[in-house]
Design an enzyme around this catalytic site. Structure first.
Site, PDB file in Angstrom:
ATOM      1  N   ASN A  14       7.631  -3.719  -9.593  1.00  0.00           N
ATOM      2  CA  ASN A  14       8.119  -2.777 -10.613  1.00  0.00           C
ATOM      3  C   ASN A  14       9.595  -3.023 -10.892  1.00  0.00           C
ATOM      4  O   ASN A  14      10.022  -3.002 -12.054  1.00  0.00           O
ATOM      5  CB  ASN A  14       7.887  -1.332 -10.165  1.00  0.00           C
ATOM      6  CG  ASN A  14       6.480  -0.854 -10.478  1.00  0.00           C
ATOM      7  OD1 ASN A  14       6.132  -0.689 -11.641  1.00  0.00           O
ATOM      8  ND2 ASN A  14       5.672  -0.661  -9.454  1.00  0.00           N
ATOM      9  N   HIS A 117       4.488   6.744  -9.254  1.00  0.00           N
ATOM     10  CA  HIS A 117       3.479   7.039  -8.232  1.00  0.00           C
ATOM     11  C   HIS A 117       2.141   6.503  -8.726  1.00  0.00           C
ATOM     12  O   HIS A 117       1.775   6.711  -9.886  1.00  0.00           O
ATOM     13  CB  HIS A 117       3.396   8.552  -7.998  1.00  0.00           C
ATOM     14  CG  HIS A 117       2.420   8.916  -6.934  1.00  0.00           C
ATOM     15  ND1 HIS A 117       2.705   8.764  -5.589  1.00  0.00           N
ATOM     16  CD2 HIS A 117       1.152   9.383  -7.006  1.00  0.00           C
ATOM     17  CE1 HIS A 117       1.644   9.140  -4.886  1.00  0.00           C
ATOM     18  NE2 HIS A 117       0.685   9.519  -5.719  1.00  0.00           N
ATOM     19  N   GLU A 151       9.727  18.685  -3.963  1.00  0.00           N
ATOM     20  CA  GLU A 151       8.332  18.625  -3.536  1.00  0.00           C
ATOM     21  C   GLU A 151       7.781  17.220  -3.782  1.00  0.00           C
ATOM     22  O   GLU A 151       7.856  16.711  -4.909  1.00  0.00           O
ATOM     23  CB  GLU A 151       7.507  19.666  -4.315  1.00  0.00           C
ATOM     24  CG  GLU A 151       6.177  19.947  -3.650  1.00  0.00           C
ATOM     25  CD  GLU A 151       5.346  20.979  -4.428  1.00  0.00           C
ATOM     26  OE1 GLU A 151       4.156  21.110  -4.121  1.00  0.00           O
ATOM     27  OE2 GLU A 151       5.898  21.619  -5.332  1.00  0.00           O
ATOM     28  N   ASP A 153       6.098  13.954  -4.784  1.00  0.00           N
ATOM     29  CA  ASP A 153       5.210  13.518  -5.877  1.00  0.00           C
ATOM     30  C   ASP A 153       4.905  14.637  -6.876  1.00  0.00           C
ATOM     31  O   ASP A 153       3.812  14.693  -7.452  1.00  0.00           O
ATOM     32  CB  ASP A 153       3.906  12.920  -5.316  1.00  0.00           C
ATOM     33  CG  ASP A 153       4.173  11.681  -4.485  1.00  0.00           C
ATOM     34  OD1 ASP A 153       5.162  10.984  -4.765  1.00  0.00           O
ATOM     35  OD2 ASP A 153       3.405  11.421  -3.549  1.00  0.00           O
TER      36      ASP A 153
HETATM   37  C1  GAR Z   1       3.512   0.628  -6.623  1.00  0.00           C
HETATM   38  O1  GAR Z   1       2.119   0.688  -6.859  1.00  0.00           O
HETATM   39  C2  GAR Z   1       4.107   2.026  -6.649  1.00  0.00           C
HETATM   40  O2  GAR Z   1       3.521   2.865  -7.599  1.00  0.00           O
HETATM   41  C3  GAR Z   1       3.806   2.482  -5.257  1.00  0.00           C
HETATM   42  O3  GAR Z   1       4.018   1.370  -4.439  1.00  0.00           O
HETATM   43  C4  GAR Z   1       3.778   0.184  -5.184  1.00  0.00           C
HETATM   44  C5  GAR Z   1       5.015  -0.677  -5.088  1.00  0.00           C
HETATM   45  O4  GAR Z   1       4.809  -1.933  -5.665  1.00  0.00           O
HETATM   46  N1  GAR Z   1       4.626   3.592  -4.884  1.00  0.00           N
HETATM   47  C6  GAR Z   1       4.256   4.540  -4.054  1.00  0.00           C
HETATM   48  O5  GAR Z   1       3.180   4.549  -3.494  1.00  0.00           O
HETATM   49  C7  GAR Z   1       5.277   5.626  -3.835  1.00  0.00           C
HETATM   50  N2  GAR Z   1       4.711   6.733  -3.128  1.00  0.00           N
HETATM   51  P1  GAR Z   1       6.052  -2.864  -6.006  1.00  0.00           P
HETATM   52  O6  GAR Z   1       6.953  -2.886  -4.765  1.00  0.00           O
HETATM   53  O7  GAR Z   1       5.444  -4.206  -6.263  1.00  0.00           O
HETATM   54  O8  GAR Z   1       6.765  -2.281  -7.188  1.00  0.00           O
END
Ligand code: GAR
Length: 196
Positions: A14, A117, A151, A153
Site C-alpha cells: 500500500n 483495513h 476505538e 478499526d
Molecule cells: C493490507 O491488506 C492492509 O489492509 C492490512 O495489512 C495489509 C498490509 O499489506 N492492514 C491491517 O490488517 C491493519 N489492521 P501491505 O504491507 O502490503 O500494504
C-alpha cells in the site's frame, strides 16, 4: 509543503502504491504534498527496501525494545513530528501498520491519521478479516479507508472497495483480490483528504 509519513510493518505494498500514485499524479505540484518518510516497527519489513530505493527517509522503531506501549508511542510521535512544517502538520498514514495505538497517540493526530483495513467495516474489525468473511459465508468482501479514532478499526469511513467472494477462495486468495483494490482506493482517498 505538507509531508506525508507512512507507517508500515511488512510488505508495504500500500505504501508503494501511494508513493507511485503521488509521483504519477504530481501531488507535489498539484496538492502541495509529498511522501516524505516511512517508519516501520520491524527492521525486516520488506517495504523498507522499496522506500530506500525511492530515496525516501526511513526509520525503524522496534516496538520490542520499548518498556510499554506508551513509551513506544512517545518515540513514534517524536519521529513523526520531525515531518511537521511550519503551519503544516504532517499527515500520518497507517499502511499495514500492525500495532494498536494508545488513545493519547490517536488524539494527538486526530483528523490527520488515516488507516486502511482489509474488510468492509464495520464488519470484521481486528485480525484475520478474510477468514472471518469466509467463515460468515459472505458473498462480498473488501477494504475500508478510515480516519483513526481511539476505538480500533472504527472512525469515519473515507472510502471502500468491494470484491466478490468466489467459490473455492482461501483467505490468501481473497486477501490478494482485496489488496489489488486497496492499492487503488488508498491513494485516491489520501488525495481527496489533501484536497479538502
Ligand atoms: C493490507 O491488506 C492492509 O489492509 C492490512 O495489512 C495489509 C498490509 O499489506 N492492514 C491491517 O490488517 C491493519 N489492521 P501491505 O504491507 O502490503 O500494504
Amino acid at each position: 509543503m505538507k509531508n506525508i509519513v507512512i507507517l508500515i510493518s511488512g510488505g508495504g505494498s500500500n505504501m508503494a502504491a501511494i508513493v507511485k500514485t503521488a509521483q504519477r499524479e504530481g501531488w507535489h505540484k498539484k496538492l502541495g504534498a509529498r511522501v516524505a518518510g516511512v517508519i516501520s516497527n520491524k527492521a525486516q519489513a520488506h517495504g523498507l527496501v522499496f522506500a530506500q530505493e525511492q530515496g525516501l527517509a526511513t526509520e525503524v522503531l522496534d516496538h520490542t525494545t520499548f518498556a510499554s506501549r506508551e513509551a513506544f508511542d512517545a518515540a513514534l510521535s517524536t519521529a513523526i513530528d520531525r515531518y511537521d512544517e511550519p503551519g503544516q502538520p504532517a499527515l500520518v498514514v497507517l499502511a499495514g501498520f500492525m500495532r494498536i495505538l494508545t488513545p493519547g497517540f490517536v488524539n494527538r493526530y486526530a483528523g490527520r491519521l488515516l488507516n486502511i483495513h482489509p474488510s468492509l467495516l464495520p464488519a470484521f474489525a481486528g485480525l484475520h478479516t478474510h477468514q472471518q468473511a469466509l467463515d460468515a459465508g459472505c458473498k462480498f468482501a473488501g477494504a475500508t479507508v478510515h480516519q483513526v479514532t481511539a476505538e480500533l478499526d472504527h472512525g469515519p469511513i473515507l472510502a471502500q472497495a468491494v470484491v466478490p467472494v468466489l467459490p473455492g477462495d482461501s483467505a490468501d486468495i481473497l486477501a490478494a483480490r482485496v489488496l489489488t483494490q486497496e492499492h487503488l482506493i488508498y491513494p485516491r482517498a489520501i488525495a481527496e483528504w489533501l484536497r479538502q
